[in-house]
Motif scaffolding. Structure first.
Motif, mmCIF file in Angstrom:
data_model
loop_
_atom_site.group_PDB
_atom_site.id
_atom_site.type_symbol
_atom_site.label_atom_id
_atom_site.label_comp_id
_atom_site.label_asym_id
_atom_site.label_seq_id
_atom_site.Cartn_x
_atom_site.Cartn_y
_atom_site.Cartn_z
ATOM 1 N N LEU A 367 -65.850 -7.551 63.232
ATOM 2 C CA LEU A 367 -66.109 -8.603 62.247
ATOM 3 C C LEU A 367 -67.288 -9.471 62.659
ATOM 4 O O LEU A 367 -67.411 -9.876 63.821
ATOM 5 N N ILE A 368 -68.157 -9.748 61.697
ATOM 6 C CA ILE A 368 -69.221 -10.739 61.874
ATOM 7 C C ILE A 368 -68.991 -11.846 60.844
ATOM 8 O O ILE A 368 -68.875 -11.576 59.645
ATOM 9 N N ILE A 369 -68.889 -13.084 61.331
ATOM 10 C CA ILE A 369 -68.779 -14.242 60.439
ATOM 11 C C ILE A 369 -70.145 -14.917 60.419
ATOM 12 O O ILE A 369 -70.602 -15.459 61.430
ATOM 13 N N LEU A 370 -70.788 -14.842 59.276
ATOM 14 C CA LEU A 370 -72.190 -15.242 59.123
ATOM 15 C C LEU A 370 -72.274 -16.597 58.414
ATOM 16 O O LEU A 370 -71.684 -16.772 57.340
ATOM 17 N N PRO A 371 -73.010 -17.557 58.976
ATOM 18 C CA PRO A 371 -73.145 -18.835 58.269
ATOM 19 C C PRO A 371 -74.065 -18.705 57.056
ATOM 20 O O PRO A 371 -75.071 -17.993 57.103
ATOM 21 N N VAL A 372 -73.698 -19.354 55.973
ATOM 22 C CA VAL A 372 -74.589 -19.510 54.821
ATOM 23 C C VAL A 372 -74.716 -21.005 54.574
ATOM 24 O O VAL A 372 -73.754 -21.758 54.750
ATOM 25 N N PHE A 373 -75.923 -21.440 54.194
ATOM 26 C CA PHE A 373 -76.218 -22.866 54.181
ATOM 27 C C PHE A 373 -76.346 -23.467 52.776
ATOM 28 O O PHE A 373 -76.277 -24.677 52.613
ATOM 29 N N GLU A 374 -76.558 -22.600 51.775
ATOM 30 C CA GLU A 374 -76.545 -23.022 50.378
ATOM 31 C C GLU A 374 -77.520 -24.161 50.089
ATOM 32 O O GLU A 374 -77.228 -25.062 49.294
ATOM 33 N N VAL A 375 -78.694 -24.096 50.749
ATOM 34 C CA VAL A 375 -79.662 -25.190 50.554
ATOM 35 C C VAL A 375 -81.100 -24.710 50.366
ATOM 36 O O VAL A 375 -81.951 -25.494 49.982
ATOM 37 N N GLU A 376 -81.414 -23.456 50.653
ATOM 38 C CA GLU A 376 -82.812 -23.019 50.699
ATOM 39 C C GLU A 376 -83.022 -21.772 49.849
ATOM 40 O O GLU A 376 -83.009 -20.646 50.342
ATOM 41 N N GLY A 377 -83.235 -21.949 48.547
ATOM 42 C CA GLY A 377 -83.582 -20.839 47.677
ATOM 43 C C GLY A 377 -82.652 -19.661 47.819
ATOM 44 O O GLY A 377 -81.428 -19.785 47.763
ATOM 45 N N ASN A 378 -83.244 -18.478 48.032
ATOM 46 C CA ASN A 378 -82.453 -17.251 48.138
ATOM 47 C C ASN A 378 -82.314 -16.770 49.579
ATOM 48 O O ASN A 378 -82.050 -15.602 49.819
ATOM 49 N N LYS A 379 -82.491 -17.677 50.555
ATOM 50 C CA LYS A 379 -82.416 -17.273 51.964
ATOM 51 C C LYS A 379 -81.035 -16.722 52.322
ATOM 52 O O LYS A 379 -80.913 -15.768 53.091
ATOM 53 N N ASP A 380 -79.985 -17.315 51.778
ATOM 54 C CA ASP A 380 -78.629 -16.836 52.091
ATOM 55 C C ASP A 380 -78.459 -15.385 51.648
ATOM 56 O O ASP A 380 -77.962 -14.542 52.412
ATOM 57 N N ALA A 381 -78.844 -15.082 50.416
ATOM 58 C CA ALA A 381 -78.704 -13.714 49.897
ATOM 59 C C ALA A 381 -79.539 -12.740 50.714
ATOM 60 O O ALA A 381 -79.103 -11.611 51.006
ATOM 61 N N GLU A 382 -80.732 -13.174 51.110
ATOM 62 C CA GLU A 382 -81.608 -12.328 51.932
ATOM 63 C C GLU A 382 -80.973 -12.053 53.290
ATOM 64 O O GLU A 382 -81.002 -10.928 53.800
ATOM 65 N N ALA A 383 -80.378 -13.095 53.880
ATOM 66 C CA ALA A 383 -79.731 -12.934 55.190
ATOM 67 C C ALA A 383 -78.534 -11.999 55.100
ATOM 68 O O ALA A 383 -78.350 -11.118 55.956
ATOM 69 N N ILE A 384 -77.705 -12.172 54.077
ATOM 70 C CA ILE A 384 -76.526 -11.317 53.918
ATOM 71 C C ILE A 384 -76.936 -9.856 53.776
ATOM 72 O O ILE A 384 -76.366 -8.963 54.431
ATOM 73 N N ALA A 385 -77.938 -9.600 52.950
ATOM 74 C CA ALA A 385 -78.405 -8.221 52.753
ATOM 75 C C ALA A 385 -78.952 -7.638 54.053
ATOM 76 O O ALA A 385 -78.714 -6.466 54.382
ATOM 77 N N THR A 386 -79.674 -8.453 54.817
ATOM 78 C CA THR A 386 -80.251 -7.983 56.087
ATOM 79 C C THR A 386 -79.164 -7.625 57.086
ATOM 80 O O THR A 386 -79.214 -6.582 57.740
ATOM 81 N N PHE A 387 -78.151 -8.468 57.196
ATOM 82 C CA PHE A 387 -77.072 -8.210 58.158
ATOM 83 C C PHE A 387 -76.238 -6.996 57.753
ATOM 84 O O PHE A 387 -75.790 -6.233 58.625
#
Length: 420
Positions: A367-387
């Motif tokens: 399991l990986i628990i990944l932080p999302v910050f919900e403050v900077e455009g589409n960075k969260d979605a980009e990070a999730i896809a990358t991981f």
């Protein structure tokens, strides 16, 4: 003498030059016995010892034997001598230490090594037989990781605590609360567990908590925490935070902040060697970020596997740091995967926050628990896809952990994992 004869002779001589060169090169090559002396030279680094093993392997391949890459990559000398290391090589590779093999490695025959080899081999065989009969483990009986959290996390950040523990419960991961803590950053003041299972407790006196009484009073006393929670680690006087240690498959990444935190070590190589021995791993030093007051490695990079790390997108990083990390990658034959991040989240009450640092995730089991910050455009979605692309076999869960991130750390900082 004809011109054709002279030309043919010259061509023939030119043709044998490479052969002569190879013969000379072979003569100059060190013998296994000479390499064995270097392998147990305690003044050499772990990296140098592994280089010696690779040279030995090239010689052994011609004799129909080889040293496994796993053995080379995880080799640490500790305080072993020639006989112990040679016996270990034989046991790990199922080589009988014949007279010929002893002479190749040790420059003499050692009947005592043969006796020790067979004693250990028979003992290991009996252990394996007993293990097979008595411990055919089910999935539930395999080695487990428990996640530890400071009691203060629940008290001071109840929403983050509840979100995190709900994810852990969902995936059947045990968690426990640490008693006796003064702050939530348990990764830093708890021991480092080596791959063999040993707990190494480093001195916890970070420079960034000095200078103000309120900072110094907030520093947890590792002795008290370990005592109250039943841990008995091996103590080292080296000053090192747990957040600045990343371990994977015989390698450890630590930032160069280790040198400024231990000014008494004028010989940096000696400090690295001591760390290597304690951590049972090859230590790789990376540059710290100048504007990161902690200098922790876990805010910059993480291991994917022995040969690969992921880290903050180099295209968005400072040039000096990119140049430094590129040198480290080349020297250690490491691959680097860029992941999104962002700096500069403004909060007047939290100037040194960790909003935007995705690499400070929690990894436990599959399991990986990944932080999302919900403050900077589409960075969260980009990070999730990358991981998901980097870890296709792992489960990725996301969490809004901003209340904690505003204080300067994220998931890896506020958790400590212990293998049972």
């Amino acid at each position: 003498m004809s011109t054709e004869f002279i030309i043919g002779t010259i061509i023939g001589l030119i043709g044998i030059i490479p052969v002569i060169g190879k013969a000379v090169e072979w003569v100059k090559k060190p013998k296994l016995s000479e390499l064995m002396k270097s392998l147990v030279d305690s003044s050499l680094s772990t990296k140098a010892h592994r280089k010696v093993l690779r040279k030995m392997n090239r010689i052994l391949l011609r004799a129909g034997k080889h040293i496994s890459s796993d053995y080379i990559n995880s080799f640490v000398l500790n305080k072993r001598g020639k006989e112990t290391v040679f016996t270990d090589l034989c046991l790990k590779h199922d080589w009988e230490p014949t007279k010929e093999l002893c002479e190749m490695f040790m420059n003499n025959d050692y009947p005592t090594i043969r006796t020790k080899y067979w004693d250990l081999k028979n003992k290991n065989a009996k252990k394996q037989e007993t293990f097979s009969e008595a411990t055919e483990k089910t999935e539930d009986q395999k080695e487990k990781e428990t996640v530890y959290l400071s009691e203060l996390l629940e008290e001071h950040f109840p929403e983050c605590f509840n979100r995190l523990t709900a994810i852990l419960k969902k995936h059947g991961i045990d968690y426990r609360l640490l008693k006796g803590t003064k702050d939530i950053w348990c990764r830093d003041y708890m021991p480092i567990q080596t791959e063999s299972g040993k707990l190494i407790q480093f001195r916890y006196e970070p420079s960034y908590l000095k200078g103000k009484k309120e900072w110094e009073d907030s520093r947890s006393d590792w002795r008290e925490v370990c005592r109250e929670n039943g841990f008995e680690p091996v103590f080292s006087n080296i000053n090192l935070d747990g957040g600045n240690v990343l371990l994977c498959s015989g390698r450890a990444i630590i930032s160069d902040r280790i040198f400024t935190e231990n000014p008494e070590y004028t010989n940096k190589e000696q400090l690295v060697k001591e760390l290597s021995d304690l951590l049972e791993a090859e230590v790789i030093i990376i540059p710290a970020q100048n504007d990161d007051y902690t200098g922790h490695a876990d805010g910059m990079v993480r291991f994917v596997n022995h040969d690969t790390i992921l880290g903050n997108n180099r295209a968005d990083e400072y040039k000096y740091w990119v140049n430094g990390i590129e040198k480290v990658l080349k020297e250690n034959n490491l691959k680097y995967i860029d992941v999104p991040f962002f700096y500069g989240y403004k909060d007047p009450k939290h100037l040194d926050n960790a909003i935007g640092i995705y690499v400070n995730y929690l990894e436990v089991g599959n399991l990986i628990i990944l932080p999302v910050f919900e403050v900077e455009g589409n960075k969260d979605a980009e990070a999730i896809a990358t991981f998901k692309q980097i870890f296709p076999e792992k489960i990725i869960e996301t969490i809004n952990y901003n209340d904690v991130a505003l204080e300067g750390g994220v998931l890896n900082c506020s958790t400590w994992t212990y293998r049972i």
